[in-house]
Motif scaffolding. Structure first.
Motif, PDB file in Angstrom:
ATOM      1  N   PRO A  29      65.215  72.499   6.662  1.00 42.58           N
ATOM      2  CA  PRO A  29      65.710  72.335   8.034  1.00 42.58           C
ATOM      3  C   PRO A  29      64.611  72.201   9.074  1.00 42.58           C
ATOM      4  O   PRO A  29      64.771  71.471  10.053  1.00 42.58           O
ATOM      5  CB  PRO A  29      66.542  73.608   8.253  1.00 42.58           C
ATOM      6  CG  PRO A  29      66.995  73.999   6.886  1.00 42.58           C
ATOM      7  CD  PRO A  29      65.867  73.638   5.969  1.00 42.58           C
ATOM      8  N   ARG A  58      70.375  68.796   9.956  1.00 43.82           N
ATOM      9  CA  ARG A  58      69.474  69.252   8.916  1.00 43.82           C
ATOM     10  C   ARG A  58      70.114  70.115   7.842  1.00 43.82           C
ATOM     11  O   ARG A  58      69.547  70.283   6.769  1.00 43.82           O
ATOM     12  CB  ARG A  58      68.320  70.068   9.539  1.00 43.82           C
ATOM     13  CG  ARG A  58      67.555  69.354  10.623  1.00 43.82           C
ATOM     14  CD  ARG A  58      66.891  68.107  10.131  1.00 43.82           C
ATOM     15  NE  ARG A  58      65.978  68.400   9.045  1.00 43.82           N
ATOM     16  CZ  ARG A  58      65.736  67.575   8.028  1.00 43.82           C
ATOM     17  NH1 ARG A  58      66.376  66.426   7.945  1.00 43.82           N
ATOM     18  NH2 ARG A  58      64.882  67.908   7.088  1.00 43.82           N
ATOM     19  N   ARG A 106      61.717  70.788   8.810  1.00 39.63           N
ATOM     20  CA  ARG A 106      60.756  69.714   8.543  1.00 39.63           C
ATOM     21  C   ARG A 106      60.744  68.659   9.644  1.00 39.63           C
ATOM     22  O   ARG A 106      59.685  68.183  10.051  1.00 39.63           O
ATOM     23  CB  ARG A 106      61.069  69.079   7.193  1.00 39.63           C
ATOM     24  CG  ARG A 106      60.095  67.980   6.803  1.00 39.63           C
ATOM     25  CD  ARG A 106      60.369  67.455   5.417  1.00 39.63           C
ATOM     26  NE  ARG A 106      59.469  66.374   5.063  1.00 39.63           N
ATOM     27  CZ  ARG A 106      59.533  65.691   3.927  1.00 39.63           C
ATOM     28  NH1 ARG A 106      60.454  65.993   3.016  1.00 39.63           N
ATOM     29  NH2 ARG A 106      58.672  64.719   3.674  1.00 39.63           N
ATOM     30  N   ARG A 107      61.935  68.246  10.097  1.00 40.00           N
ATOM     31  CA  ARG A 107      62.026  67.220  11.134  1.00 40.00           C
ATOM     32  C   ARG A 107      63.276  67.458  11.964  1.00 40.00           C
ATOM     33  O   ARG A 107      64.154  68.229  11.587  1.00 40.00           O
ATOM     34  CB  ARG A 107      62.037  65.817  10.521  1.00 40.00           C
ATOM     35  CG  ARG A 107      63.080  65.603   9.436  1.00 40.00           C
ATOM     36  CD  ARG A 107      63.165  64.132   9.018  1.00 40.00           C
ATOM     37  NE  ARG A 107      61.911  63.569   8.620  1.00 40.00           N
ATOM     38  CZ  ARG A 107      61.451  63.542   7.364  1.00 40.00           C
ATOM     39  NH1 ARG A 107      62.166  64.096   6.386  1.00 40.00           N
ATOM     40  NH2 ARG A 107      60.298  63.009   7.070  1.00 40.00           N
ATOM     41  N   THR A 108      63.364  66.778  13.096  1.00 40.84           N
ATOM     42  CA  THR A 108      64.536  66.912  13.947  1.00 40.84           C
ATOM     43  C   THR A 108      65.728  66.184  13.331  1.00 40.84           C
ATOM     44  O   THR A 108      65.584  65.360  12.431  1.00 40.84           O
ATOM     45  CB  THR A 108      64.270  66.347  15.354  1.00 40.84           C
ATOM     46  OG1 THR A 108      63.969  64.941  15.238  1.00 40.84           O
ATOM     47  CG2 THR A 108      63.119  67.067  16.026  1.00 40.84           C
ATOM     48  N   ASN A 119      69.155  66.592   0.792  1.00 36.10           N
ATOM     49  CA  ASN A 119      69.795  67.296   1.898  1.00 36.10           C
ATOM     50  C   ASN A 119      70.048  68.748   1.512  1.00 36.10           C
ATOM     51  O   ASN A 119      70.571  69.022   0.429  1.00 36.10           O
ATOM     52  CB  ASN A 119      71.125  66.625   2.261  1.00 36.10           C
ATOM     53  CG  ASN A 119      70.945  65.211   2.742  1.00 36.10           C
ATOM     54  OD1 ASN A 119      70.218  64.961   3.701  1.00 36.10           O
ATOM     55  ND2 ASN A 119      71.596  64.264   2.070  1.00 36.10           N
ATOM     56  N   SER A 161      62.318  62.788  14.486  1.00 35.47           N
ATOM     57  CA  SER A 161      62.913  61.782  13.610  1.00 35.47           C
ATOM     58  C   SER A 161      63.993  61.029  14.374  1.00 35.47           C
ATOM     59  O   SER A 161      64.825  61.639  15.060  1.00 35.47           O
ATOM     60  CB  SER A 161      63.512  62.449  12.370  1.00 35.47           C
ATOM     61  OG  SER A 161      64.118  61.499  11.526  1.00 35.47           O
ATOM     62  N   ASN A 178      71.096  61.912  17.751  1.00 33.84           N
ATOM     63  CA  ASN A 178      71.914  61.992  16.540  1.00 33.84           C
ATOM     64  C   ASN A 178      73.249  61.276  16.754  1.00 33.84           C
ATOM     65  O   ASN A 178      73.858  61.383  17.817  1.00 33.84           O
ATOM     66  CB  ASN A 178      72.162  63.453  16.166  1.00 33.84           C
ATOM     67  CG  ASN A 178      70.885  64.207  15.889  1.00 33.84           C
ATOM     68  OD1 ASN A 178      70.098  63.808  15.039  1.00 33.84           O
ATOM     69  ND2 ASN A 178      70.663  65.296  16.620  1.00 33.84           N
ATOM     70  N   ALA A 217      68.218  70.506  14.073  1.00 32.59           N
ATOM     71  CA  ALA A 217      66.895  70.881  14.565  1.00 32.59           C
ATOM     72  C   ALA A 217      66.561  70.023  15.774  1.00 32.59           C
ATOM     73  O   ALA A 217      66.702  68.797  15.738  1.00 32.59           O
ATOM     74  CB  ALA A 217      65.847  70.691  13.471  1.00 32.59           C
ATOM     75  N   HIS A 261      65.168  60.885   4.962  1.00 35.90           N
ATOM     76  CA  HIS A 261      64.784  61.909   5.923  1.00 35.90           C
ATOM     77  C   HIS A 261      65.628  63.152   5.666  1.00 35.90           C
ATOM     78  O   HIS A 261      66.644  63.376   6.302  1.00 35.90           O
ATOM     79  CB  HIS A 261      64.969  61.410   7.356  1.00 35.90           C
ATOM     80  CG  HIS A 261      63.928  60.443   7.784  1.00 35.90           C
ATOM     81  ND1 HIS A 261      63.911  59.852   9.027  1.00 35.90           N
ATOM     82  CD2 HIS A 261      62.843  59.939   7.120  1.00 35.90           C
ATOM     83  CE1 HIS A 261      62.870  59.042   9.118  1.00 35.90           C
ATOM     84  NE2 HIS A 261      62.204  59.076   7.959  1.00 35.90           N
ATOM     85  N   SER A 262      65.203  63.930   4.709  1.00 39.94           N
ATOM     86  CA  SER A 262      65.934  65.133   4.337  1.00 39.94           C
ATOM     87  C   SER A 262      64.919  66.265   4.223  1.00 39.94           C
ATOM     88  O   SER A 262      63.921  66.293   4.916  1.00 39.94           O
ATOM     89  CB  SER A 262      66.706  64.909   3.033  1.00 39.94           C
ATOM     90  OG  SER A 262      65.818  64.557   1.977  1.00 39.94           O
TER      91      SER A 262
END
Length: 276
Positions: free
Chosen positions: A208, A215, A210-212, A260, A66, A122, A13, A204-205
């Motif tokens: 998909p 994902r 929800r956050r960058t 996840n 994120s 990432n 994401a 941070h899961s």
């Protein structure tokens, strides 16, 4: 879990899909595939990595930003690319001023490794083969997780999903993981690998959108409804039970112990799926 496509796909994401796509196409050298629609929730840009598909989600409702990095949170935190042309990739990074660092390895190692970040931050592991494999190797992507509990993660991927475990791998102390150990499981021809960074990291899961970040893992299976029954019987967390996605696929989402999301798809075409 019978896979009819041996290689898993991965979804990222992003808040700027054009910049992310440019990085993976022009710097990493991946082949751009036709984009797909996610209906009202957005669109998906797609790139080919061997027989894997890297999906860049452009959600209509922007996700929360994120920070990337394996040491920042538990969740899907790294993508490892197996490359024939590491020098060419690093040269393109040099040309645009994109930073990376090389990992010190023994002279007799059969590969070289560099670490970088993509346009969204990432974490990327770039593994350069000294003997190029060409079309003989289609498994060009590995998925790296930082997990909160090694035992739970091994139980989930090994006992509940039934994946084959690889031998434990010792990592350099400089990697900063608990016990200097990386664990891995094989899904078809794709490695899902993980490690622990110890206590205190946020998780941070979740869904998909929800956050960058990295994902979603997508697996194509023979019969998602049969798999659903099996996983329910094993106590796996089902996030979305099997449903029909338009006329092209039957789709289900589950979650691992850290939340996840993993998408399972039964489809007539490998590109189909609820999120691209």
């Amino acid at each position: 879990m019978q896979l009819y496509k041996a290689e898993l796909d991965v979804g990222i994401a992003t808040l700027d899909v054009a910049t992310a796509r440019t990085f993976y196409q022009e710097v990493m050298g991946l082949q751009v595939l036709p984009a797909t629609s996610m209906g009202k929730i957005g669109t998906t840009s797609r790139l080919r990595v061997g027989n894997h598909v890297l999906k860049l989600f452009d959600f209509a409702k922007p996700p929360e930003r994120s920070e990337g990095g394996t040491d920042k949170a538990n969740g899907m935190r790294l993508l490892a690319f197996i490359l024939d042309d590491l020098d060419a990739v690093l040269a393109r990074m040099d040309a645009v001023g994109h930073p990376y660092r090389k990992l010190a390895l023994p002279d007799n190692a059969p590969f070289r490794v560099a670490f970088a970040n993509d346009a969204d931050g990432n974490a990327l592991e770039l593994v350069g083969l000294l003997r190029p494999a060409g079309d003989r190797l289609q498994a060009r992507l590995q998925i790296g997780l930082t997990v909160s509990d090694i035992a739970r993660a091994r139980h989930f991927y090994g006992e509940l999903l039934g994946l084959q475990e690889e031998p434990e791998m010792k990592l350099p102390r400089s990697m900063g993981v608990v016990g200097n150990t990386r664990y891995g499981f094989i899904a078809g021809k794709t490695t899902i690998k993980f490690w622990s960074r110890g206590d205190g990291l946020p998780i941070h899961s979740g869904a998909p959108g929800r956050r960058t970040g990295i994902r979603l893992i997508t697996a194509f299976v023979d019969d998602v409804d049969v798999l659903h029954e099996e996983l329910v019987g094993r106590g796996v967390t089902i996030k979305i039970a099997p449903y029909d996605f338009e006329d092209s696929a039957r789709v289900m989402f589950i979650a691992d112990p850290d939340g996840n999301w993993i998408e399972f798809v039964t489809s007539k075409t490998p590109s189909a799926g609820a999120v691209g």
